[in-house]
Design an enzyme around this catalytic site. Structure first.
Site, PDB file in Angstrom:
ATOM      1  N   THR A   1      17.120   3.493  -2.711  1.00 45.61           N
ATOM      2  CA  THR A   1      16.525   2.796  -3.850  1.00 45.61           C
ATOM      3  C   THR A   1      15.383   3.602  -4.434  1.00 45.61           C
ATOM      4  O   THR A   1      15.238   3.699  -5.660  1.00 45.61           O
ATOM      5  CB  THR A   1      16.027   1.403  -3.431  1.00 45.61           C
ATOM      6  N   ASP A   2      14.569   4.203  -3.599  1.00 47.30           N
ATOM      7  CA  ASP A   2      13.499   5.073  -4.077  1.00 47.30           C
ATOM      8  C   ASP A   2      14.061   6.261  -4.848  1.00 47.30           C
ATOM      9  O   ASP A   2      13.555   6.617  -5.918  1.00 47.30           O
ATOM     10  CB  ASP A   2      12.669   5.590  -2.896  1.00 47.30           C
TER      11      ASP A   2
END
Length: 407
Positions: free
Chosen positions: A179-180
């Site tokens: 997600t980062d």
């Protein structure tokens, strides 16, 4: 030739992964990146080890491998902007920058006069990108957000892991902070779009990026499977919800991956497997039928897959034009001739007196390819140079800031 973004200066106030991933990409494409870090400690990920980079004597440095993955092509400048003098330095740098990137909590920089409204007042052309867990609005806006948390809240873990009822079943996060990374990619895209808009309008703008928004958007076909049917997708291990066969299968000495994307490829698979009749059977002839009869096909093919080695299967399937491959360890990845041919592993000289191995940018451009100008910096490596060259401070002024603990 100069990089595509060599005319752009980014003031990077971010830390950990999403923001640094975005600024590293911009730096690879030629932008000047000034990374602002806390004096004494710096980016949190410098301490996220072991492992740590080792110097020429084989001793651990202060920089974890985690930090190295997202911080090349940057200048490290230490500034304590909780102090008025530090705030003034950051404002002066923002006045001369094209982009500010930050990932503090909502409103966290306003108390220092480093929020968008304050900096846009002195630089109307500024592109200001804020990355947070949940965005600048909504009931969760004040919460801190980390990748693992967002993978759970955003639905990714509901579709990742072994199927319910199997041994080891249950929600599972992805093996990297995906997600980062995705948020970093969205951020860099948004920043470049804003820069293009500024070329026409002359105006900067504010970008609000949330990890949760990115996670939901990145579920792609799984999101649409739900929105189309109203039925929530379930965990399926390595199987695909819409394609069969598209998963791992056991072999005589391990496992392999099959990624059959159409019925023509399936017919070739059936021939290699010694069962050309599969392509004629109503329950297997089309992908729709195979999805409906998934369990029957998996059972039938598994009985065959275990009779040959992974190497033998891959040789036969590749010769027939059926997409397949092994499940490699990272050692096998970097030994792979295709990976080597693409120069995926690079090295750069580090201030610790060693060459540091890094992963190349995957972008290939004919006129303005990514540049690898410098290894990830040591903490504060460029503080004096940036203060002198960019802000025009003399030695006495810089030494006074050092004495006060501002830099």
């Amino acid at each position: 030739m100069a990089g595509a973004l060599s005319h752009i200066r980014v003031l990077d106030l971010s830390r950990v992964l999403a923001g640094p991933w975005a600024s590293q990409l911009l730096g690879d494409l030629g932008a000047e990146i000034i990374k602002i870090e806390r004096p004494g400690s710096g980016d949190d990920t410098r301490a996220w080890g072991p492992p740590f980079l080792q110097d020429a004597e084989g001793q651990d440095t202060r920089d974890a491998a985690y930090f190295l993955c997202a911080n090349r092509n940057k200048q490290s400048v230490t500034v304590d902007f909780t102090k008025p003098e530090g705030q003034a330095l950051v404002r002066d740098l923002a006045r001369q920058s094209d982009v500010v990137l930050e990932n503090f909590k909502v409103g966290g920089l306003a108390q220092y006069g480093l929020d968008y409204e304050s900096l846009a007042a002195i630089n109307p052309r500024l592109i200001y990108c804020s990355i947070t867990g949940f965005g600048q609005t909504g009931p969760y806006a004040e919460r801190a957000g980390y990748d693992f948390l967002i993978q759970g809240m955003g639905g990714l873990m509901s579709i990742t892991g072994r199927r319910d009822g199997e041994a080891g079943a249950g929600p599972q996060k992805v093996g990297v902070a995906l997600t980062d990374v995705m948020t970093g990619l969205y951020a860099s895209n948004a920043i470049m779009a804003a820069l293009l808009h500024r070329e026409k309008s002359g105006q900067g703008q504010y970008i609000d990026l949330a990890l949760l928004d990115v996670q939901v958007a990145s579920l792609a076909n799984q999101t649409m499977n739900y929105l189309t049917t109203g039925r929530a997708p379930q965990r399926m291990g390595n199987a695909h919800p819409n394609i069969v066969p598209y998963q791992d299968f056991p072999t005589q000495d391990g496992a392999m991956i099959l990624a059959v994307g159409n019925d023509s490829q399936f017919a070739k698979l059936a021939i290699v497997a010694g069962h050309p009749d599969w392509a004629l059977m109503p329950e297997f002839a089309t992908n729709r039928a195979r999805v409906e009869h998934r369990a029957a096909f998996v059972e039938a093919f598994t009985a065959v897959s275990v009779t040959r080695t992974t190497k033998d299967w891959i040789a036969a399937l590749e010769a027939a034009g059926v997409p397949c491959g092994p499940i490699n360890t990272l050692a096998q990845v970097f030994a792979d001739p295709q990976v080597q041919a693409r120069d995926t592993r690079i090295t750069l000289p580090h201030a610790a007196g060693v060459d540091v191995a890094l992963v190349a940018n995957p972008i290939r451009m004919s006129a303005t390819p990514p540049e690898y100008r410098s290894a990830p910096p040591t903490l504060g490596q460029h503080t004096k140079a940036v203060l002198a060259d960019t802000l025009g401070l003399d030695d006495a002024a810089i030494e006074l800031l050092v004495a006060k603990g501002v830099v």
